[in-house]
Design an enzyme around this catalytic site. Structure first.
Site, PDB file in Angstrom:
ATOM      1  N   ASP A  13     -67.529 -60.149  16.837  1.00  0.00           N
ATOM      2  CA  ASP A  13     -68.854 -60.757  16.691  1.00  0.00           C
ATOM      3  C   ASP A  13     -69.010 -61.536  15.392  1.00  0.00           C
ATOM      4  O   ASP A  13     -70.104 -61.613  14.830  1.00  0.00           O
ATOM      5  CB  ASP A  13     -69.949 -59.680  16.798  1.00  0.00           C
ATOM      6  CG  ASP A  13     -69.764 -58.826  18.036  1.00  0.00           C
ATOM      7  OD1 ASP A  13     -69.665 -59.401  19.120  1.00  0.00           O
ATOM      8  OD2 ASP A  13     -69.687 -57.594  17.905  1.00  0.00           O
ATOM      9  N   HIS A  41     -70.138 -63.992  24.449  1.00  0.00           N
ATOM     10  CA  HIS A  41     -70.636 -65.035  23.571  1.00  0.00           C
ATOM     11  C   HIS A  41     -71.753 -65.796  24.252  1.00  0.00           C
ATOM     12  O   HIS A  41     -71.724 -66.049  25.436  1.00  0.00           O
ATOM     13  CB  HIS A  41     -69.543 -65.993  23.080  1.00  0.00           C
ATOM     14  CG  HIS A  41     -68.385 -66.134  23.981  1.00  0.00           C
ATOM     15  ND1 HIS A  41     -67.170 -65.565  23.733  1.00  0.00           N
ATOM     16  CD2 HIS A  41     -68.269 -66.769  25.168  1.00  0.00           C
ATOM     17  CE1 HIS A  41     -66.354 -65.848  24.712  1.00  0.00           C
ATOM     18  NE2 HIS A  41     -66.980 -66.572  25.589  1.00  0.00           N
ATOM     19  N   GLN A 223     -62.366 -60.049  20.666  1.00  0.00           N
ATOM     20  CA  GLN A 223     -62.472 -58.958  19.689  1.00  0.00           C
ATOM     21  C   GLN A 223     -61.966 -59.420  18.316  1.00  0.00           C
ATOM     22  O   GLN A 223     -62.188 -60.562  17.975  1.00  0.00           O
ATOM     23  CB  GLN A 223     -61.745 -57.698  20.178  1.00  0.00           C
ATOM     24  CG  GLN A 223     -62.403 -57.045  21.393  1.00  0.00           C
ATOM     25  CD  GLN A 223     -62.135 -57.790  22.674  1.00  0.00           C
ATOM     26  OE1 GLN A 223     -60.994 -58.108  22.983  1.00  0.00           O
ATOM     27  NE2 GLN A 223     -63.160 -58.082  23.433  1.00  0.00           N
TER      28      GLN A 223
HETATM   29  P1  IMP Z   1     -63.406 -51.597  24.944  1.00  0.00           P
HETATM   30  O1  IMP Z   1     -62.833 -52.911  24.547  1.00  0.00           O
HETATM   31  O2  IMP Z   1     -64.513 -51.720  25.966  1.00  0.00           O
HETATM   32  O3  IMP Z   1     -62.356 -50.604  25.378  1.00  0.00           O
HETATM   33  O4  IMP Z   1     -64.101 -50.948  23.651  1.00  0.00           O
HETATM   34  C1  IMP Z   1     -63.337 -50.501  22.549  1.00  0.00           C
HETATM   35  C2  IMP Z   1     -64.040 -50.795  21.229  1.00  0.00           C
HETATM   36  O5  IMP Z   1     -64.038 -52.200  20.997  1.00  0.00           O
HETATM   37  C3  IMP Z   1     -65.498 -50.360  21.195  1.00  0.00           C
HETATM   38  O6  IMP Z   1     -65.806 -49.911  19.893  1.00  0.00           O
HETATM   39  C4  IMP Z   1     -66.260 -51.654  21.510  1.00  0.00           C
HETATM   40  O7  IMP Z   1     -67.558 -51.628  20.990  1.00  0.00           O
HETATM   41  C5  IMP Z   1     -65.375 -52.662  20.786  1.00  0.00           C
HETATM   42  N1  IMP Z   1     -65.474 -54.022  21.347  1.00  0.00           N
HETATM   43  C6  IMP Z   1     -64.918 -54.485  22.479  1.00  0.00           C
HETATM   44  N2  IMP Z   1     -65.198 -55.789  22.647  1.00  0.00           N
HETATM   45  C7  IMP Z   1     -65.917 -56.172  21.580  1.00  0.00           C
HETATM   46  C8  IMP Z   1     -66.477 -57.435  21.157  1.00  0.00           C
HETATM   47  O8  IMP Z   1     -66.342 -58.485  21.809  1.00  0.00           O
HETATM   48  N3  IMP Z   1     -67.158 -57.418  19.992  1.00  0.00           N
HETATM   49  C9  IMP Z   1     -67.290 -56.291  19.229  1.00  0.00           C
HETATM   50  N4  IMP Z   1     -66.784 -55.104  19.583  1.00  0.00           N
HETATM   51  C10 IMP Z   1     -66.097 -55.043  20.744  1.00  0.00           C
END
Ligand code: IMP
Length: 428
Positions: A13, A41, A223
């Site tokens: 983010d 986004h 990410q």
């Molecule tokens: P997952 O990707 O859904 O498995 O989540 C794993 C970790 O990554 C968690 O802490 C989510 O909040 C974080 N996360 C996944 N995608 C994003 C993103 O686009 N922005 C910020 N945090 C993310």
């Protein structure tokens, strides 16, 4: 300068849209190389607001060819939903190309994501619940389903059977849930075959040919560095390679073709989900940053955790990614603070660490050592050159640049697309 990678420096983010917008008109291809619909986004064009989770943002720019690379995990329902939403608003989506080797997120991955999080209790990761982790786990375990499997019903059935064999035991015996029928998954996946067929190809070949022809290819990382499965705050990470190396493996392009690595870093820090965060604020300053920066998750709506800028993290991201340029975003959110603390090192149980500690338990205990920089009160959102910034804001940027060890080429000073100061061009 044809191959440009964009990566997040912190926990996501950071506002990568600022960099993709800047490159917009000079970009021929935009490739998503990791993650899935866990990202989010919001792109504002004129009066229209578009929320994308899976599709690369380049799909909105006329003339740009969007690609979903092999490193991505695709939820077909979300893919079709986002495509339909764009088409209904008159956006041409016909240029989208999808790797035949990308993996598919199914209903059982989403279910497993939610039940395993619940099962972890206090140790939960705070995932987005979109099935990302279980889909990557199947890929590594070699029981995943790839896009190309959709086109051979026999193979598809065998693969679903193979995957569900184990998972149904787990769902029923460990998690006390109902078993999932092979036919249910098969029917669901087959319903997308005809729509997806024209988009699927060998995207590695396509991108290498584009680079041969001198096209500008932007590899957009989902990410961020601290959420990378290898280099992030494991286990509080996502399940893919969100760093620059992932651009090569996740798209089938050799590392020598990646000419520029642009790191996006916020002028403060945010994080969604669990895990260590040394500069996290629990006071009024934190509330103010969250409200002013509108720090609420695009995918889950969760309030983001917020904190001050952490220089060791940027140095770490430089090292892991080989960053050539930094884009510093949301500098305007800091306007109005009298003093701005910046973390320059950590104190871990009485020991000083100038770099991010390699041991996770040390990082969990890390307390920030701050240097305080003077703030500014002037509105900076109209500044378009570095000289137009108040001197305290300039000094803040220069201090961050020195601490981070890489030049800050672009500075974001407001929400508008053109609210940027360009100090060094990102393409030339
Ligand atoms: P997952 O990707 O859904 O498995 O989540 C794993 C970790 O990554 C968690 O802490 C989510 O909040 C974080 N996360 C996944 N995608 C994003 C993103 O686009 N922005 C910020 N945090 C993310």
């Amino acid at each position: 300068m044809p191959g440009i990678v964009i990566v997040g420096v912190q926990w996501g983010d950071e506002g990568k849209g600022k960099a993709t917008d800047l490159l917009g008109e000079r970009t021929d291809w935009v490739v998503k190389f990791n993650g899935g619909n866990n990202a989010g986004h919001t792109v504002v064009i004129g009066d229209e607001k578009y929320a994308l989770h899976l599709l690369p943002s380049g799909i909105l720019t006329p003339g740009v060819n969007p690609v979903i690379g092999n490193g991505v995990v695709i939820d077909l329902e979300v893919l079709m939903y986002e495509l339909d939403a764009l088409r209904s608003r008159g956006i041409d989506t016909s240029r989208l190309r999808i790797s035949a080797n990308a993996h598919i997120i199914t209903h059982y991955h989403r279910t497993l994501d939610k039940v395993t999080e619940r099962f972890l209790g206090k140790r939960q990761i705070g995932t987005t619940g979109r099935g990302i982790g279980p889909a990557y786990a199947d890929k590594i375990n070699r029981v995943g389903i790839r896009v190309q499997d959709l086109f051979d019903e026999n193979i598809l059935r065998q693969k679903i059977e193979g995957a569900l064999d184990q998972k149904n035991h787990l769902l029923v015996k460990v998690y006390n849930r109902r078993a999932i029928a092979v036919e249910e998954i098969l029917e669901d996946l087959l319903s997308y075959v005809e729509r997806i067929r024209p988009m699927v190809c060998d995207t590695s070949l396509l991108l290498n040919e584009a680079l041969d022809a001198g096209d500008v290819v932007v590899f957009e990382g989902g990410q961020a560095t601290m959420l990378d499965v290898d280099h992030g705050t494991y286990p509080f990470v996502t399940s893919s390679s969100a760093t620059a190396g992932g651009a090569a493996t996740g798209s089938g392009v050799g590392p020598r073709r990646l000419d520029r690595v642009v790191g996006i870093v916020k002028a403060y820090t945010t994080r969604v989900g669990s895990g260590p965060f040394p500069t996290e604020l629990f006071d009024e300053d934190g509330d103010r940053l969250r409200a002013r920066g509108f720090e609420f998750g695009t995918t889950t709506g969760r309030p983001r955790r917020v904190g001050w800028y952490d220089a060791p993290i940027t140095r770490y991201a430089n090292r892991i990614n080989g960053i050539t340029d930094l884009v510093l975003t949301k500098l305007d959110i800091l306007t109005g603070f009298d003093r701005i603390p910046v973390c320059v090192a950590y104190d871990v149980d009485g020991r000083r660490f100038d770099e991010v500690p390699v041991n996770q338990s040390d990082f969990h205990h890390a307390r920030p050592i701050y240097e305080e920089l003077p703030g500014w009160r002037e509105d900076i959102s109209g500044a378009r050159t570095f000289e137009e910034l108040p001197s305290a804001a300039r000094d803040y940027v220069l201090a961050l640049e020195e601490m981070s060890g890489t030049r800050i080429s672009v500075i974001g000073v407001g929400a508008a697309r053109d609210a940027v100061i360009v100090r060094h061009d990102l393409v030339d």
